[in-house]
Design an enzyme around this catalytic site. Structure first.
Site, mmCIF file in Angstrom:
data_model
loop_
_atom_site.group_PDB
_atom_site.id
_atom_site.type_symbol
_atom_site.label_atom_id
_atom_site.label_comp_id
_atom_site.label_asym_id
_atom_site.label_seq_id
_atom_site.Cartn_x
_atom_site.Cartn_y
_atom_site.Cartn_z
ATOM 1 N N LEU A 126 0.862 -1.190 0.000
ATOM 2 C CA LEU A 126 0.000 0.000 0.000
ATOM 3 C C LEU A 126 0.894 1.234 0.000
ATOM 4 C CD1 LEU A 126 -2.873 1.126 0.138
ATOM 5 C CD2 LEU A 126 -2.663 1.123 2.625
ATOM 6 N N HIS A 231 5.294 1.678 12.746
ATOM 7 C CA HIS A 231 5.997 2.916 12.421
ATOM 8 C C HIS A 231 4.996 4.066 12.486
ATOM 9 C CE1 HIS A 231 8.167 5.896 9.965
ATOM 10 N NE2 HIS A 231 9.259 5.205 10.261
#
Length: 342
Positions: A126, A231
């Site tokens: 993605l 993250h």
């Protein structure tokens, strides 16, 4: 208008430019023409009429602006993972040891290398051009993967999984890799290990990863703190997955300890709330319209777009002529719609 469609050979240069824009950090989508070309060829094979549903198949789609022809992002679906190339994760297991003699109870958590998701379907790759973030395009391209799976469910496993990039600092250093991975991989850099994972059959992982559990309590605090933590840039993607019906159940990436989440197809919102309808009219009217993600039903010419749809009283639908051209559909064709607002 935007369209999400299978990647083609004509996209190579634009994919290369997109890869340069998002590098470093996206090591599974490197600015390497040979790697990108292999991904295109693999996707072309997957989107063919003769695809073998028992094989590992890699479906790569791109988000394109139909007016400017610019590639704005990518999204991938990978069926039957782990059948040809092992798919490894760490599973976090808990245990408690009890000494009756000293009356001590000592809980502990351990990391185990497993192949839990072999045969499942992974959604990944993605990527959204940074210039287009904040306008809802990320959600659109994420959801197009579920439209593909909903329409061609026979090609995919009953369970979907997604790996999230693990936490790293402002210098792109992963505390988990520094404390765990690099010691087992002979000092190899994280980026190189992740690149090998994306471009080889992963035999090096089987050869070098520990055979015995790793006790989390023995790791440095900075490594323990990031186990299961995405993250910072991946937090929106994780939230989208959770909103779709995915769950985190103590599986993490073996390199950076990012969370791996999973969901059964019947629990994924876009899949269970999309439906097949018949296109019976063309309309340019702005009245009584519902904004929908819409796809056609052709595996070899699969297309998705986000458009206003007029849902008629008899359950059929009307869309604009331009939208029908983008989707390559005609009157009386079946299309799949998923009503939502982004």
């Amino acid at each position: 208008m935007i369209v999400i469609r299978p990647v083609s050979l004509n996209d190579l240069d634009r994919l290369f430019q997109l890869a340069k824009k998002v590098a470093p950090g996206m090591t599974t989508f490197p600015p390497d023409r040979a790697v990108l070309l292999n991904k295109i060829h693999a996707s072309n094979s997957a989107f063919s009429m003769n695809v073998n549903k028992e094989d590992e198949n890699a479906y790569l789609m791109v988000l394109e602006n139909t007016e400017t022809k610019e590639i704005m992002g990518t999204a991938g679906v990978y069926s039957n993972i782990g059948k040809e190339s092992p798919f490894y994760t760490f599973q976090i297991l808990s245990r408690c040891k009890h000494s009756f003699e000293t009356n001590n109870k000592v809980p502990s958590k351990t990391l185990h290398v497993v192949n839990e998701f072999t045969g499942d379907t992974e959604i990944g790759t993605l990527i959204l051009d940074p210039d287009y973030r904040g306008h809802g395009y990320g959600k659109l391209i994420a959801k197009c993967r579920y439209m593909l799976i909903a329409q061609f469910s026979e090609l995919f496993g009953s369970r979907l999984i997604a790996e999230l990039r693990g936490w790293s600092d402002e210098k792109a250093i992963s505390p988990f890799w520094e404390s765990v991975g690099k010691h087992f991989f002979g000092g190899m850099s994280y980026d190189h290990a992740d690149y090998l994972c994306a471009t080889t059959n992963n035999q090096f992982i089987a050869d070098l990863m520990p055979e015995y559990p790793i006790y989390i309590d023995l790791l440095p605090q900075e490594a323990k703190a990031v186990i299961g933590k995405p993250h910072n840039q991946g937090k929106p993607a994780l939230q989208m997955l959770l909103n779709e019906g995915f769950r985190y159940e103590n599986f993490v990436d073996i390199f950076d300890a990012g969370p791996t989440v999973h969901a059964y197809i019947e629990n994924v919102d876009t899949i269970k709330n999309s439906k097949i309808v018949t296109l019976t009219e063309f309309t340019e009217s702005e009245k009584a319209l519902t904004h929908c993600l819409v796809c056609n039903t052709a595996i070899d010419n699969f297309k998705v777009t986000y458009i206003p749809v007029h849902i008629l009283l008899n359950g059929t639908v009307a869309i604009s002529v331009k939208a029908a051209e983008v989707l390559s559909v005609n009157l009386q064709d079946s299309i799949r719609i998923y009503p939502f607002s982004h």
